[in-house]
Design an enzyme around this catalytic site. Structure first.
Site, PDB file in Angstrom:
ATOM      1  CD  GLU A 128      16.508  -1.616 -10.941  1.00 23.99           C
ATOM      2  OE1 GLU A 128      17.049  -1.170  -9.193  1.00 23.99           O
ATOM      3  OE2 GLU A 128      16.767  -3.061 -10.878  1.00 23.99           O
TER       4      GLU A 128
ATOM      5  CG  HIS B  29     -14.064   2.526  -5.097  1.00 20.79           C
ATOM      6  ND1 HIS B  29     -15.377   3.021  -5.239  1.00 20.79           N
ATOM      7  CD2 HIS B  29     -14.497   1.064  -5.347  1.00 20.79           C
ATOM      8  CE1 HIS B  29     -16.533   2.352  -5.377  1.00 20.79           C
ATOM      9  NE2 HIS B  29     -15.671   0.671  -5.129  1.00 20.79           N
TER      10      HIS B  29
ATOM     11  CE  LYS C  49      23.703   0.842  -5.600  1.00 20.82           C
ATOM     12  NZ  LYS C  49      23.716   0.014  -6.074  1.00 20.82           N
TER      13      LYS C  49
END
Length: 479
Positions: A324, A353, A467
């Site tokens: 952000e 791994h 949004k």
């Protein structure tokens, strides 16, 4: 700083080892010298931010000038965001829960969740909620919700709480009170537990913007109407920086986390980073080297890789902080730059791994940032449990920390041997003070890097794009 081994070490013992990030084959002295003027300007900009809260060109999402005040938070003083009275109130709140509240449910997302989870993991560990009240010193069990809209887990949490708790406190954290993820799950749980009365005694605490009048938030108004106690989401502190404020410290209070030690660690880091000497300022040095690694060498992915299970949430917190703060389409002049590194979470030998094949043989586009714990509170020796098995007998007698550090050093050496950039933060031990140092260093680093890249590290315009689409979609669903 030991220039020979490229390590900057603070008086606390916290260190930043950049041996595999700076020098022959990595970011060079010439690279640093070439941007000396910009480094100096960045330092002055952050000094100005500390003194005034002002960052050049920073506006709130409604387009008005907005101060940046996170650098105040380590200093507990009258007139500051954290005052002696506010810290005392947090501690009193924590004490009021002991032996009286069985479980706390914390509802929040982004900075209202990630930093809180870090404090919980480091202080409590995985098995806190399985311990007896006596083992928890009377502090309540603690669960997190509201960080994803998950129907199954939400209802399973309700059933778990119904089965094990008689006294429950819900802490709902939202600056506005309209955060979909947080408020939707909060209302589901609140309603379900309220219906369970009188078997469950339910309390609610709100953490929100405390502004009144025309600026009053939905949650502040609701809390006032319902008579819920309130703590503050402070102005001038973005969610990703809020772990040092009441947003994070309210969780600290619930579990007996050392608030004073945590803020002291952040304060010690801030003091260390006031110097203009890059080689003694770990936050600025970290920002400069990673900025140059991306700009000059194409290292635009950062793998944050603590060698400790309970520091995985630090990596998850850092993902939001880096993404952000520095993931920006334009610079301050409006020119499209598409800036920022992509953050990736990895953990110690688990991801050696799972991911190291890509780190070692994939594109040369990554910086791997290790976090090492130097001394462990508990460090068992591997026993020679099966002496007839030579391969197992060979590792007997080692402490687990020795095996872990050998794995980390082997990973770092293999990467650097192939020109793969990496560095390490070293915590003398995993405690509240050193955690404060680490988190504050990272927060300050993105502030410095924003200045180097000439982007606003404190806004998040990309978040507003979805949004704007979400609201109409929710209305359509209701219809």
């Amino acid at each position: 700083m030991d220039r020979q081994s490229a390590i900057v070490t603070l008086p606390s013992g916290f260190s930043f080892d950049y041996s595999n990030l700076y020098g022959q084959g990595f970011v060079t002295q010439a690279d640093v010298i070439a941007i000396a003027a910009r480094i100096n300007a960045a330092h002055k900009a952050i000094e100005h931010m500390r003194a005034t809260g002002e960052i050049r060109g920073h506006l709130s999402k409604d387009g008005t000038p907005e101060k940046v005040l996170f650098s105040q938070l380590p200093y507990v003083e009258e007139g500051r965001l954290n005052s002696p009275a506010s810290i005392a109130r947090l501690k009193e709140f924590g004490q009021s829960l002991r032996h009286k509240v069985d479980a706390v449910l914390s509802f929040g997302i982004g900075g209202s969740y990630l930093g809180n989870k870090v404090l919980f993991d480091v202080h409590c560990g995985e098995f806190w909620n399985s311990k007896s009240s006596e083992e928890r010193q009377g502090y309540p069990k603690l669960y997190f919700s509201g960080n994803n809209i998950d129907p199954r887990r939400t209802m399973e949490l309700v059933e778990q709480i119904k089965a094990e708790a008689q006294s429950v406190m819900l802490i709902v954290i939202s600056k506005s009170g309209s955060t979909l993820d947080t408020m939707s799950t909060f209302m589901v749980v609140y309603d379900a537990l309220k219906q369970a009365a009188p078997d469950i005694v339910l309390q609610v605490v709100a953490v929100t913007d405390l502004a009144t009048g025309a600026q009053e938030t939905l949650l502040h108004k609701l809390a006032g109407e319902q008579g819920w106690p309130m703590f503050s989401v402070p102005e001038g502190v973005g969610g990703r920086f809020s772990v040092f404020s009441e947003v994070g410290l309210v969780t600290a209070a619930c579990i007996g986390f050392d608030i004073d030690g945590f803020l002291a660690g952040a304060r010690a880091m801030d003091e260390a980073c006031k110097t203009e000497d890059i080689w003694h300022n770990p936050a600025m040095l970290n920002a400069v080297l990673k900025y140059l690694a991306a700009a000059n060498y194409g290292r635009d992915i950062e793998v944050f890789m603590p060698y400790a299970d309970y520091l995985k949430s630090v990596a998850e917190w850092y993902v939001q902080l880096l993404a952000e703060s520095l993931g920006k389409r334009t610079d301050r002049s409006g020119r499209e730059v598409l800036y920022g590194r992509t953050p990736v979470v990895a953990v110690g030998t688990t991801d050696m791994h799972a991911q190291t094949q890509q780190h070692q043989d994939g594109k040369r586009d990554k910086i791997v940032q290790f976090v090492k714990v130097a001394e462990w509170a508990s460090d068992p020796v591997i026993p020679d449990a099966f002496p007839a098995a030579a391969a197992l007998s060979d590792i007997a007698g080692l402490q687990l920390s020795q095996a872990l550090e050998a794995a980390r050093k082997a990973n770092a050496a293999a990467l650097s041997g192939d020109g793969r950039f990496n560095a390490a933060f070293v915590l003398p031990e995993m405690n509240d003070f050193h955690l404060g140092e680490l988190l504050y260093l990272l927060a300050l680093s993105v502030a410095y890097e924003g200045e180097l890249a000439d982007v606003d590290a404190f806004n998040q315009p990309g978040v507003e794009a979805y949004k704007r689409l979400l609201g109409p979609m929710l209305k359509k669903c209701r219809r």
